[in-house]
Enzyme design. Structure first.
Site, PDB file in Angstrom:
ATOM      1  N   HIS A   1      -2.007   4.152  -8.037  1.00  0.00           N
ATOM      2  CA  HIS A   1      -3.101   2.988  -7.056  1.00  0.00           C
ATOM      3  C   HIS A   1      -3.358   3.780  -5.784  1.00  0.00           C
ATOM      4  O   HIS A   1      -4.324   3.997  -5.435  1.00  0.00           O
ATOM      5  CB  HIS A   1      -2.805   2.142  -6.950  1.00  0.00           C
ATOM      6  CG  HIS A   1      -3.611   0.846  -6.468  1.00  0.00           C
ATOM      7  ND1 HIS A   1      -4.944   0.903  -7.041  1.00  0.00           N
ATOM      8  CD2 HIS A   1      -4.205   0.158  -5.248  1.00  0.00           C
ATOM      9  CE1 HIS A   1      -5.790   0.063  -6.221  1.00  0.00           C
ATOM     10  NE2 HIS A   1      -4.941  -0.356  -4.715  1.00  0.00           N
TER      11      HIS A   1
ATOM     12  N   THR B   1      -1.786  -3.123  -7.045  1.00  0.00           N
ATOM     13  CA  THR B   1      -2.481  -3.066  -8.188  1.00  0.00           C
ATOM     14  C   THR B   1      -1.347  -1.717  -9.462  1.00  0.00           C
ATOM     15  O   THR B   1      -0.700  -0.930  -8.728  1.00  0.00           O
ATOM     16  CB  THR B   1      -4.142  -1.980  -8.228  1.00  0.00           C
ATOM     17  OG1 THR B   1      -4.255  -2.978  -7.152  1.00  0.00           O
ATOM     18  CG2 THR B   1      -4.499  -1.430  -9.053  1.00  0.00           C
TER      19      THR B   1
HETATM   20 CA    CA Z   1      -4.023  -6.634  -4.292  1.00  0.00          CA
END
Ligand code: CA
Length: 430
Positions: A142, A358
């Site tokens: 991410h 994430t």
């Molecule tokens: Ca976040």
């Protein structure tokens, strides 16, 4: 203390579907309102919710050191503060009570009526009062994707990233349980090519596929937690959708990081699955790419094999799975996050929540946000009904699910499901 609750051979006298996330080996903890409008702490086996307050009053937790009202509360904070030994005693006892071979509650109709609920008779609440919420940024995929899009593909990771579990202090007041809808936020954005910002509805509302862990009282002011002790202070995990407004974020985040782009809402699944229940699913984390400073060096299997998926459900169509990822991709572990969080002496309390960041996997179908799945909107995602999404539309529902599976036993989290409503309109809402 043995984790007898994890015995994979145990069967419950309560019905459990083959693909249920909640076999007798799970025994998660949550808070719910009963059909009589009473709030209580409970657990769940199959599709039956179990009132732990009532069980305790009927004497089923005899010989476990618990206060009389420990489960008659509207949050799990006090129970979590009792510590890991107590969590284990209680989980082991629940497994015994609901063991197929134990007739004590199974054969007592009156007690069963007081203790057991169908899921449609209860309403799940936030499981803890979250004092502080911290969000990390611990998936290398991410961080690399975002760095590639917004800065420099050749130097996608900032220099600190491989040395520090990067995080920021979030906002706990807008953490909500699954099922509570969220309004599209308004805010300041800088339209492309302009030099003056404008105010209005965010055009780029996104989800972030995360998990979050809930802590117990971990340390006093000034006292760091050593890495080898950190997991003792982690009660369990939930699914976590860290809603994000990308256009607001892009304009506001320099130099101090995310603010209003994140604080409008974050949704969690309502059952906390204990770290103990996840023990059979422990796996290696990605190998460190740079030597980590000594206080962050952790031996053994640091992560957990948790399958994750995200669906988008338009208002009048069936849902489409848009991402499949796994918690095991996290570069920094929960223990490293908690150790780093406290290395300066910052206290962590019972009911604090730490988001993973994430969780993107290595392939484009495993990315954990629309920002990455649609690559800033350049590659729209097609749903089953033929419609396209670059980000989330009004009246879409975003659903996240997660489960572990090994040797025929499945431990899951259920889901966190949140509908995105149009911008708040005071006239309509009255
Ligand atoms: Ca976040």
């Amino acid at each position: 203390m043995p984790l007898s609750a994890n015995n994979p051979d145990r069967k419950s006298w309560l019905h459990v579907d083959k693909n249920s996330d909640f076999p007798i080996q799970n025994i998660p903890f949550g808070v719910f309102l009963t059909r009589d409008d009473i709030i209580t702490i409970g657990t769940r086996i199959g599709d039956t919710a179990i009132d732990l307050g009532a069980l305790h009053q009927l004497g089923y937790f005899k010989d476990i050191p618990l206060t009389d009202d420990i489960f008659l509360q509207d949050t799990l904070n006090d129970f979590i503060a009792d510590g890991r030994k107590t969590w284990r005693l209680v989980r082991n006892r629940i497994a015994e009570i609901f063991d197929d071979e134990n007739e004590k509650l199974k054969g007592n109709l009156k007690h069963k009526e007081a203790v057991l609920f169908r899921l449609d008779e209860i309403e799940m609440q936030l499981p803890v009062q979250i004092g502080d919420y911290t969000d990390f940024y611990s998936s290398i995929e991410h961080a690399t994707n975002v760095g590639t899009m917004f800065r420099d593909p050749d130097n996608a990771l900032l220099p600190n990233w491989l040395h520090i579990p990067v995080g920021y202090h979030g906002r706990s007041s807008s953490v909500i349980p699954s099922g509570i809808p969220v309004h599209r936020p308004k805010g300041q954005t800088l339209p492309a090519g302009e030099i003056q910002p404008v105010f209005g509805p965010s055009k780029l509302v996104d989800f972030e596929l995360e998990m979050a862990f809930i802590t117990t009282d971990a340390n006093d002011l000034g006292e760091p937690i050593p890495i080898e002790e950190a997991e003792e202070y982690i009660f369990g995990l939930v699914l976590f959708n860290d809603w994000s407004a990308r256009d607001i974020q892009k304009w506001e985040y320099v130099p101090l990081g995310p603010f209003l782009a994140k604080s409008f809402a974050s949704s969690i699944s309502p059952w906390i699955v204990t770290l103990d229940a996840l023990e059979p699913y422990r796996v290696e984390s990605p190998k460190p790419l740079k030597k980590q400073l000594e206080y962050l060096q952790q031996t053994g299997k640091r992560s957990f094999d948790i399958n994750l998926e995200v669906s988008i459900q338009p208002e009048k169509a069936k849902e489409t799975v848009v991402s499949r990822s796994n918690f095991k991709h996290m570069y920094w572990s929960m223990a490293q996050q908690l150790t780093h969080h406290t290395v300066n002496g910052c206290p962590v309390n019972s009911g604090d929540m730490m988001g993973s960041g994430t969780i993107s996997g290595p392939t484009p179908d495993s990315y954990g946000s629309m920002l990455e799945l649609s690559w800033r909107g350049e590659k729209p995602v097609t749903l089953n009904d033929g419609s396209e999404r670059k980000f989330i539309n009004d009246n879409d529902t975003v659903i996240m699910r997660g489960y572990c599976e090994k040797d025929g036993t499945r431990i899951g989290f259920g889901e966190v499901s949140t509908k995105l409503l149009p911008v708040f309109n005071p006239k309509k809402s009255k």
